[in-house]
Design a protein around this motif. Structure first.
Motif, PDB file in Angstrom:
ATOM      1  N   GLY A 183       0.818  -1.152   0.599  1.00  0.00           N
ATOM      2  CA  GLY A 183       0.491   0.261  -0.029  1.00  0.00           C
ATOM      3  C   GLY A 183       1.206   1.164   0.440  1.00  0.00           C
ATOM      4  O   GLY A 183       0.631   2.059   0.074  1.00  0.00           O
ATOM      5  N   VAL A 184       1.649   0.920  -0.563  1.00  0.00           N
ATOM      6  CA  VAL A 184       3.104   2.784   0.072  1.00  0.00           C
ATOM      7  C   VAL A 184       2.486   3.563  -1.928  1.00  0.00           C
ATOM      8  O   VAL A 184       3.454   2.507  -2.475  1.00  0.00           O
ATOM      9  N   ASN A 185       2.744   4.305  -1.905  1.00  0.00           N
ATOM     10  CA  ASN A 185       1.978   4.752  -2.548  1.00  0.00           C
ATOM     11  C   ASN A 185       3.312   6.400  -2.419  1.00  0.00           C
ATOM     12  O   ASN A 185       3.343   7.298  -1.448  1.00  0.00           O
TER      13      ASN A 185
ATOM     14  N   GLY B 142       9.548   9.029  -8.417  1.00  0.00           N
ATOM     15  CA  GLY B 142       8.232   8.078  -8.887  1.00  0.00           C
ATOM     16  C   GLY B 142       8.263   6.970  -8.880  1.00  0.00           C
ATOM     17  O   GLY B 142       9.332   6.704  -8.161  1.00  0.00           O
ATOM     18  N   GLU B 143       8.109   5.540  -9.660  1.00  0.00           N
ATOM     19  CA  GLU B 143       7.499   3.976  -8.500  1.00  0.00           C
ATOM     20  C   GLU B 143       8.715   3.384 -10.241  1.00  0.00           C
ATOM     21  O   GLU B 143       8.588   4.277 -11.286  1.00  0.00           O
TER      22      GLU B 143
ATOM     23  N   ASN C  99      13.579  -8.065  -8.038  1.00  0.00           N
ATOM     24  CA  ASN C  99      12.973  -9.282  -7.580  1.00  0.00           C
ATOM     25  C   ASN C  99      11.443  -8.760  -7.154  1.00  0.00           C
ATOM     26  O   ASN C  99      10.788  -9.385  -6.880  1.00  0.00           O
ATOM     27  N   GLN C 100      11.415  -7.912  -9.051  1.00  0.00           N
ATOM     28  CA  GLN C 100       9.729  -7.497  -9.729  1.00  0.00           C
ATOM     29  C   GLN C 100       8.902  -6.544  -7.964  1.00  0.00           C
ATOM     30  O   GLN C 100       7.723  -6.792  -8.492  1.00  0.00           O
ATOM     31  N   ARG C 101       9.630  -6.707  -7.167  1.00  0.00           N
ATOM     32  CA  ARG C 101       8.387  -6.245  -5.683  1.00  0.00           C
ATOM     33  C   ARG C 101       8.373  -4.275  -6.489  1.00  0.00           C
ATOM     34  O   ARG C 101       9.925  -3.993  -7.113  1.00  0.00           O
ATOM     35  N   PRO C 102       7.899  -4.168  -6.209  1.00  0.00           N
ATOM     36  CA  PRO C 102       7.404  -2.073  -6.834  1.00  0.00           C
ATOM     37  C   PRO C 102       7.842  -1.265  -5.254  1.00  0.00           C
ATOM     38  O   PRO C 102       7.787  -1.593  -4.605  1.00  0.00           O
TER      39      PRO C 102
END
Length: 265
Positions: free
Chosen positions: A173-175, A194-195, A200-203
């Protein structure tokens, strides 16, 4: 018992260690230096980050008019080259210090810290220093003459490498736009970029320092992660970058060093 007096001391200091003695640096005297010490009846003591040379007061009259003492310097810390802001020995150029060029307070570097100005051509380095078993980080010659009982303290100061710090903040839930990285004053000190997606494919949300920052073992300036809406502190002391985690980004000015730090909420 004869009284022992200091002839000179030599240490390496480092901004990475809060400007104090760098404990992992050690000095090795050359064979000629060991012979000179023995001939003159001098005592060599090795300590954390340096060496000290002493003589017995009763033998003061027996000291020669001049003495040259050469040392190779090494580090037990594999990350020393990473967190130190200087290029060390290259082909035919070496980091070399001579006490005859010492500055204020016994500083052996030409400027406030070891830099390019302290690099010397092979022809300008005493030949005995160029025959080593293992390549040293740097070399030092201490020349003593005239007033031997000077007890001079010499230091080779090093500067910490400057890098762009990048905090990668991840968690459910981190924005990233809802948070910011703040200095101790509470003011925003990093830019939200930005994102991104980690290996490891984690955002993750990316925050970059607005200027290059020194790699310090302990920093007086600690950064926090705060909520943008009300300034609430989410992480009070964000971790410092590890000296061994370095990469380069050609898009950045200068040498483009980058230090990534991963934070999972």
């Amino acid at each position: 018992m004869a009284r022992v007096r200091s002839l000179f001391s030599l240490v390496a200091t480092h901004e990475h260690h809060a400007g104090g003695v760098c404990p992992d640096v050690y000095f090795v005297p050359t064979r000629a230096c060991r012979s000179a010490l023995t001939r003159s009846g001098l005592l060599l003591r090795t300590g954390e980050g340096g060496v000290s040379v002493f003589y017995e007061a009763v033998s003061e009259d027996a000291l020669p008019d001049r003495g040259e003492f050469d040392f190779w310097a090494y580090s037990r810390d594999g990350d020393f080259l990473r967190y130190t802001d200087i290029r060390f020995n290259g082909e035919e150029r070496y980091l070399y210090f001579d006490s005859r060029r010492a500055g204020e307070g016994g500083r052996l570097s030409q400027g406030d810290h070891a830099a390019e100005a302290d690099m010397a051509e092979a022809s300008d380095v005493p030949q005995e220093l160029l025959y080593w078993q293992a390549p040293p980080l740097f070399m030092v010659r201490i020349v003593i003459g005239g007033e031997w009982p000077a007890g001079v303290s010499y230091a080779v100061p090093f500067r910490a490498r400057r890098t762009t710090w990048r905090y990668y903040v991840s968690g459910k839930g981190v924005n990233g736009a809802d948070f910011y990285v703040a200095a101790a004053s509470g003011e925003e000190a990093f830019d939200y970029q930005g994102e991104v997606v980690l290996p490891n494919q984690r955002p993750a949300s990316l925050y970059c320092s607005r200027s290059a920052l020194p790699l310090l073992r302990e920093s007086g300036e600690r950064y926090s992660l705060r909520e943008r809406f009300n300034g609430h502190v989410v992480v009070r002391n964000l971790p410092l970058p590890a000296a061994g985690d370095l990469s380069r980004d050609a898009a950045l000015p200068g040498e483009g060093w980058v230090s990534p730090v991963f934070v999972n909420l």
